[in-house]
Motif scaffolding. Sequence first.
Motif, PDB file in Angstrom:
ATOM      1  N   SER A 215      10.442  31.720 -34.751  1.00 12.74           N
ATOM      2  CA  SER A 215      10.293  32.419 -36.063  1.00 12.74           C
ATOM      3  C   SER A 215      11.318  31.573 -36.949  1.00 12.74           C
ATOM      4  O   SER A 215      12.216  30.894 -36.425  1.00 12.74           O
TER       5      SER A 215
ATOM      6  N   THR B 210      14.178  46.872 -36.324  1.00 13.39           N
ATOM      7  CA  THR B 210      13.088  46.587 -35.308  1.00 13.39           C
ATOM      8  C   THR B 210      13.575  45.938 -33.969  1.00 13.39           C
ATOM      9  O   THR B 210      12.751  45.738 -32.940  1.00 13.39           O
TER      10      THR B 210
ATOM     11  N   MET C  90      12.191  39.543 -32.912  1.00 12.59           N
ATOM     12  CA  MET C  90      11.420  40.270 -33.619  1.00 12.59           C
ATOM     13  C   MET C  90      10.965  39.734 -35.139  1.00 12.59           C
ATOM     14  O   MET C  90       9.939  40.099 -35.610  1.00 12.59           O
ATOM     15  N   SER C  91      11.709  38.836 -35.497  1.00 18.09           N
ATOM     16  CA  SER C  91      11.199  37.972 -36.676  1.00 18.09           C
ATOM     17  C   SER C  91       9.881  37.432 -36.507  1.00 18.09           C
ATOM     18  O   SER C  91       9.030  37.249 -37.539  1.00 18.09           O
ATOM     19  N   ARG C  92       9.500  37.261 -35.283  1.00 17.48           N
ATOM     20  CA  ARG C  92       8.258  36.547 -34.895  1.00 17.48           C
ATOM     21  C   ARG C  92       7.196  37.464 -35.285  1.00 17.48           C
ATOM     22  O   ARG C  92       5.912  37.149 -35.410  1.00 17.48           O
ATOM     23  N   TYR C  93       7.560  38.838 -35.531  1.00 15.85           N
ATOM     24  CA  TYR C  93       6.510  39.805 -35.825  1.00 15.85           C
ATOM     25  C   TYR C  93       6.468  40.111 -37.424  1.00 15.85           C
ATOM     26  O   TYR C  93       5.687  40.562 -37.934  1.00 15.85           O
ATOM     27  N   LEU C  94       8.058  40.170 -37.844  1.00 14.86           N
ATOM     28  CA  LEU C  94       8.083  40.264 -39.031  1.00 14.86           C
ATOM     29  C   LEU C  94       7.475  39.423 -40.264  1.00 14.86           C
ATOM     30  O   LEU C  94       7.168  39.812 -41.089  1.00 14.86           O
ATOM     31  N   GLU C  95       7.673  38.228 -39.806  1.00 12.97           N
ATOM     32  CA  GLU C  95       7.107  37.121 -40.733  1.00 12.97           C
ATOM     33  C   GLU C  95       5.517  37.139 -40.850  1.00 12.97           C
ATOM     34  O   GLU C  95       5.071  37.064 -41.928  1.00 12.97           O
ATOM     35  N   PRO C  96       4.764  37.489 -39.810  1.00 18.90           N
ATOM     36  CA  PRO C  96       3.371  37.919 -39.895  1.00 18.90           C
ATOM     37  C   PRO C  96       2.938  38.876 -40.920  1.00 18.90           C
ATOM     38  O   PRO C  96       2.114  38.996 -41.610  1.00 18.90           O
ATOM     39  N   LEU C  97       3.948  40.002 -40.774  1.00 20.34           N
ATOM     40  CA  LEU C  97       3.942  41.210 -41.779  1.00 20.34           C
ATOM     41  C   LEU C  97       4.124  40.811 -43.164  1.00 20.34           C
ATOM     42  O   LEU C  97       3.303  41.196 -43.830  1.00 20.34           O
TER      43      LEU C  97
ATOM     44  N   PHE D 266       4.057  32.703 -32.719  1.00 21.14           N
ATOM     45  CA  PHE D 266       4.564  33.774 -32.055  1.00 21.14           C
ATOM     46  C   PHE D 266       5.678  33.348 -31.183  1.00 21.14           C
ATOM     47  O   PHE D 266       6.477  34.205 -30.418  1.00 21.14           O
TER      48      PHE D 266
ATOM     49  N   THR E  80       9.437  40.965 -46.198  1.00 15.73           N
ATOM     50  CA  THR E  80       8.245  41.646 -45.948  1.00 15.73           C
ATOM     51  C   THR E  80       7.515  42.449 -47.063  1.00 15.73           C
ATOM     52  O   THR E  80       6.615  43.237 -47.097  1.00 15.73           O
TER      53      THR E  80
END
Length: 122
Positions: free
Chosen positions: A21, A86, A91-98, A18, A41
């Motif tokens: 990304s 987003t 925010m790619s740091r959160y899209l990649e886990p999605l 996190f 995603t």
Amino acid sequence: MIDATDPLKSERELAIGFGDSGGETVARLAPSARVVKAFSTTGSRNMADSDYPGGKLMMALAGDDTPAKQIVIALVADLGLDPIDTGPLAMSRYLEPLAMLWINLAYTQQLGPNIGFALLRR
């Protein structure tokens, strides 16, 4: 430039945590590009046929360049997906886990690739 990549290891794990990304890495590698993270995603079948009886699938995107994001938002909408901005490229740091969640559900949990995420509104 649309970054549709996800930094995955061969064991279906994220290669970056996190604090960074893949989207930000792409932006550093192409410093003159206006990078927008999108189309990572969900699976390719959902992009080819986004029609689901329950509503529109969402396509989350992120980027630092507003005009570039507007172009990607229009492309997402043209594909029949619900574009969700987003925020900044970080925010790619959160899209990649999605994306990793989608991959896990589709393939590890064997739900298959005909699944997707939607953002419901009241």
